[in-house]
Design a protein around this motif. Structure first.
Motif, PDB file in Angstrom:
ATOM      1  N   GLN A 198       6.172 -14.203 -40.509  1.00 37.96           N
ATOM      2  CA  GLN A 198       5.297 -13.962 -41.654  1.00 37.96           C
ATOM      3  C   GLN A 198       4.698 -12.553 -41.633  1.00 37.96           C
ATOM      4  OE1 GLN A 198       2.487 -17.177 -42.136  1.00 37.96           O
ATOM      5  NE2 GLN A 198       4.067 -18.701 -42.398  1.00 37.96           N
ATOM      6  N   ALA A 199       4.170 -12.140 -40.487  1.00 38.60           N
ATOM      7  CA  ALA A 199       3.619 -10.786 -40.374  1.00 38.60           C
ATOM      8  C   ALA A 199       4.710  -9.743 -40.132  1.00 38.60           C
ATOM      9  CB  ALA A 199       2.592 -10.734 -39.250  1.00 38.60           C
ATOM     10  N   LYS A 200       5.932 -10.191 -39.830  1.00 39.17           N
ATOM     11  CA  LYS A 200       7.090  -9.312 -39.609  1.00 39.17           C
ATOM     12  C   LYS A 200       6.851  -8.314 -38.471  1.00 39.17           C
ATOM     13  CE  LYS A 200       9.113 -11.231 -43.114  1.00 39.17           C
ATOM     14  NZ  LYS A 200      10.198 -12.230 -42.899  1.00 39.17           N
ATOM     15  N   LEU A 201       6.188  -8.791 -37.423  1.00 42.39           N
ATOM     16  CA  LEU A 201       5.920  -7.956 -36.265  1.00 42.39           C
ATOM     17  C   LEU A 201       7.038  -8.090 -35.238  1.00 42.39           C
ATOM     18  CD1 LEU A 201       2.150  -8.891 -35.863  1.00 42.39           C
ATOM     19  CD2 LEU A 201       3.050  -6.743 -36.784  1.00 42.39           C
ATOM     20  N   ARG A 202       7.322  -6.983 -34.553  1.00 43.30           N
ATOM     21  CA  ARG A 202       8.345  -7.000 -33.512  1.00 43.30           C
ATOM     22  C   ARG A 202       7.799  -6.558 -32.156  1.00 43.30           C
ATOM     23  NH1 ARG A 202       9.744  -9.650 -36.915  1.00 43.30           N
ATOM     24  NH2 ARG A 202      11.682  -9.650 -38.123  1.00 43.30           N
ATOM     25  N   ARG A 203       6.653  -5.886 -32.147  1.00 45.09           N
ATOM     26  CA  ARG A 203       6.041  -5.415 -30.895  1.00 45.09           C
ATOM     27  C   ARG A 203       4.555  -5.770 -30.918  1.00 45.09           C
ATOM     28  NH1 ARG A 203       8.167  -1.128 -33.011  1.00 45.09           N
ATOM     29  NH2 ARG A 203       6.187   0.014 -33.007  1.00 45.09           N
ATOM     30  N   VAL A 204       4.149  -6.612 -30.001  1.00 45.72           N
ATOM     31  CA  VAL A 204       2.764  -7.095 -29.973  1.00 45.72           C
ATOM     32  C   VAL A 204       2.185  -6.933 -28.570  1.00 45.72           C
ATOM     33  CG1 VAL A 204       1.273  -9.122 -30.212  1.00 45.72           C
ATOM     34  CG2 VAL A 204       3.130  -8.738 -31.851  1.00 45.72           C
ATOM     35  N   ALA A 205       0.964  -6.423 -28.494  1.00 40.94           N
ATOM     36  CA  ALA A 205       0.206  -6.389 -27.243  1.00 40.94           C
ATOM     37  C   ALA A 205      -0.650  -7.643 -27.161  1.00 40.94           C
ATOM     38  CB  ALA A 205      -0.670  -5.151 -27.187  1.00 40.94           C
ATOM     39  N   VAL A 206      -0.778  -8.197 -25.966  1.00 42.28           N
ATOM     40  CA  VAL A 206      -1.562  -9.417 -25.761  1.00 42.28           C
ATOM     41  C   VAL A 206      -2.716  -9.124 -24.815  1.00 42.28           C
ATOM     42  CG1 VAL A 206      -1.529 -11.794 -24.938  1.00 42.28           C
ATOM     43  CG2 VAL A 206       0.480 -10.851 -26.109  1.00 42.28           C
ATOM     44  N   MET A 207      -3.910  -9.491 -25.226  1.00 40.30           N
ATOM     45  CA  MET A 207      -5.074  -9.471 -24.338  1.00 40.30           C
ATOM     46  C   MET A 207      -5.632 -10.885 -24.303  1.00 40.30           C
ATOM     47  SD  MET A 207      -7.061  -5.890 -25.262  1.00 40.30           S
ATOM     48  CE  MET A 207      -8.228  -6.135 -23.902  1.00 40.30           C
ATOM     49  N   TYR A 208      -5.884 -11.403 -23.101  1.00 38.85           N
ATOM     50  CA  TYR A 208      -6.297 -12.799 -23.004  1.00 38.85           C
ATOM     51  C   TYR A 208      -7.384 -13.005 -21.956  1.00 38.85           C
ATOM     52  CZ  TYR A 208      -3.210 -13.002 -18.895  1.00 38.85           C
ATOM     53  OH  TYR A 208      -2.621 -12.782 -17.668  1.00 38.85           O
ATOM     54  N   LEU A 209      -8.269 -13.941 -22.275  1.00 38.98           N
ATOM     55  CA  LEU A 209      -9.340 -14.325 -21.367  1.00 38.98           C
ATOM     56  C   LEU A 209      -8.751 -14.952 -20.116  1.00 38.98           C
ATOM     57  CD1 LEU A 209     -12.445 -14.557 -21.077  1.00 38.98           C
ATOM     58  CD2 LEU A 209     -12.279 -16.793 -22.151  1.00 38.98           C
ATOM     59  N   ASN A 210      -9.254 -14.539 -18.975  1.00 33.76           N
ATOM     60  CA  ASN A 210      -8.714 -14.988 -17.693  1.00 33.76           C
ATOM     61  C   ASN A 210      -9.273 -16.362 -17.329  1.00 33.76           C
ATOM     62  OD1 ASN A 210      -7.331 -14.983 -15.269  1.00 33.76           O
ATOM     63  ND2 ASN A 210      -8.849 -13.719 -14.214  1.00 33.76           N
ATOM     64  N   ASN A 211      -8.838 -17.366 -18.075  1.00 31.88           N
ATOM     65  CA  ASN A 211      -9.194 -18.758 -17.778  1.00 31.88           C
ATOM     66  C   ASN A 211      -8.054 -19.648 -18.282  1.00 31.88           C
ATOM     67  OD1 ASN A 211      -9.488 -19.077 -20.555  1.00 31.88           O
ATOM     68  ND2 ASN A 211     -11.644 -19.615 -20.491  1.00 31.88           N
ATOM     69  N   PRO A 212      -8.119 -20.960 -18.083  1.00 28.25           N
ATOM     70  CA  PRO A 212      -6.989 -21.808 -18.498  1.00 28.25           C
ATOM     71  C   PRO A 212      -6.635 -21.697 -19.981  1.00 28.25           C
ATOM     72  CG  PRO A 212      -8.378 -23.017 -16.977  1.00 28.25           C
ATOM     73  CD  PRO A 212      -9.107 -21.736 -17.293  1.00 28.25           C
ATOM     74  N   TYR A 213      -7.641 -21.549 -20.834  1.00 27.71           N
ATOM     75  CA  TYR A 213      -7.377 -21.401 -22.264  1.00 27.71           C
ATOM     76  C   TYR A 213      -6.607 -20.113 -22.538  1.00 27.71           C
ATOM     77  CZ  TYR A 213      -8.409 -20.057 -27.121  1.00 27.71           C
ATOM     78  OH  TYR A 213      -8.320 -19.622 -28.414  1.00 27.71           O
ATOM     79  N   GLY A 214      -7.130 -18.996 -22.049  1.00 25.48           N
ATOM     80  CA  GLY A 214      -6.506 -17.711 -22.336  1.00 25.48           C
ATOM     81  C   GLY A 214      -5.113 -17.582 -21.769  1.00 25.48           C
TER      82      GLY A 214
END
Length: 424
Positions: free
Chosen positions: A168-184
């Motif tokens: 849908q967003a037509k993205l091909r390169r994505v950076a991920v930042m995530y909370l350092n816990n089980p959810y993230g």
């Protein structure tokens, strides 16, 4: 905390006991509620508490468990595992609850489950802890069957978000930042796996810890590899800091946000100037049933404003299921954690008589349960049926930001998400 949130807290934690929490001295069945009324998820948690109270109030008004009354015993987790564990221990050791509704965040729920509820043989039903780690723990036989959740696992949300990003967003390169816990880590990991399977590239995957004064180092690390967008898995307060620093550092103005950032206060803090037309999000949705209408009307009548926070419906349902299972246990003997656990299939039986979320519906449910008959509770979030790991399936809502407001644009059914995951 703004005036509205102070008002919510006051009504939730002070005014309510003057009505529903008045119990017959002879017999009171306590249901524990461990949700954040302060801290990172306070806005969501305060309204979720109101939803839990509404469910207890309506079931109690319907007649309650025989000669007994239901009592909601509320504790604030502050979205901190250690505080959540202390709150749960008090509920189990001093208040003798057979069931706990909570917590909100996966990190707090995991700490409570492994150190309090599973070893203490107490039911735990979370309305919003979505980490896939709970499924794994149940498959390993480490929950004792005491774990349930009324929101679908991030195994579904990760697939849905990858699909939204790629198709849908037509993205091909994505950076991920995530909370350092089980959810993230759970949601980020599933997204990365699915996005790569679809042909996308994760340019960076960066963990961060909560309540840091700055995230500049993590932001710069995430910007390496020239991503087209940022997928941020975190909570509103921390998320606000990260997005502001991402903007200041010149990061691309396209964002992917999950359920925890489906929050009006987060969007307001960043502003439509930066998010309008640049944001794609996912959040577990509700299957439209008559129960949702009943609950929405009752909530507005009781609290003076409409339901507006994530997981309101699933919190109501988690509490209703715990209370109905306690009723069934009382009708059939003693109310213990083990008996409540064993009665949950009786109140969510796909072959049982359908009952809806209202005082009238609960009266019908109580008569059937008293006669030893199963019911099919159809709640505000839909007809809930738990599998052997305590999981439910449910739809995902795709949302965007328009004119500074969160706007739902599409609903992906659980069946469609499963098909997307199977075919990549």
């Amino acid at each position: 905390m703004n005036h509205r949130l102070k008002s919510i807290a006051a009504r939730s934690l002070i005014a309510f006991p003057l009505t529903t929490l008045m119990a017959h001295a002879a017999c009171t069945i306590p249901i524990g509620i461990v949700l954040p009324t302060s801290g990172e998820l306070s806005a969501q948690g305060q309204e979720n508490v109101q939803m839990a109270q509404l469910a207890i109030q309506q079931i109690d008004k319907a007649g309650g468990p025989g000669a007994c009354r239901l009592k909601a015993v509320i504790s604030n987790s502050q979205t901190k595992p250690a505080i959540g564990v202390d709150a749960a221990k008090k509920l189990v050791d001093l208040d003798h609850v057979p069931a706990i509704v909570g917590a909100s965040s996966s990190g707090v729920s995991m700490a409570i489950l492994t150190s309090v509820t599973a070893p203490g043989h107490v039911v735990q039903i979370s309305p919003s802890s979505t980490s896939p780690a709970f499924t794994t723990l149940a498959q390993q036989g480490k929950t004792g069957g005491y774990w349930f959740r009324t929101a679908p696992s991030d195994a579904l949300q990760g697939v849905a978000m990858a699909y939204v990003a790629h198709q849908q967003a037509k993205l091909r390169r994505v950076a991920v930042m995530y909370l350092n816990n089980p959810y993230g880590s759970g949601l980020a990991g599933r997204f990365e796996h699915e996005f790569k399977a679809m042909g996308g590239t994760v340019t960076a995957s960066v963990a961060f810890n909560p309540r840091q004064p700055s995230y500049r180092s993590e932001v710069h690390q995430a910007m390496q590899g020239h991503p087209q967008a940022l997928f941020l898995v975190g909570y509103p307060n921390t998320g606000e800091v990260i997005v502001r620093e991402w903007i200041s550092a010149g990061g691309p103005h396209t964002y992917l946000f999950p359920d925890a950032l489906h929050a009006p206060q987060f969007v307001d803090a960043i502003g439509g100037r930066y998010l309008d037309g640049h944001t794609w999000g996912t959040v577990p949705g509700n299957t439209r049933t008559r129960s949702l209408g009943y609950v929405a009307k009752a909530f507005k009548r009781g609290y003076g404003h409409a339901m507006s926070e994530s997981y309101d419906a699933s919190t109501y349902d988690a509490t209703a299921i715990a209370a109905l299972a306690a009723y069934a246990a009382k009708a059939d003997g003693a109310v213990t954690g083990a008996r409540v656990r064993d009665m949950i299939p009786r109140v969510t039986d796909p072959k049982g008589t359908a009952v809806y979320a209202s005082v009238r519906g609960f009266r019908k449910a109580e008569k059937l349960l008293a006669a030893g008959k199963p019911i099919r509770y159809i709640g505000a979030s839909g007809a809930l049926h738990f599998d052997t790991t305590g999981d439910v399936k449910g739809p995902m809502v795709v949302w965007r930001v328009k004119d500074g407001k969160i706007v739902p644009v599409e609903t992906l059914s659980a069946k469609r998400i499963a098909a997307i995951g199977a075919h990549g």
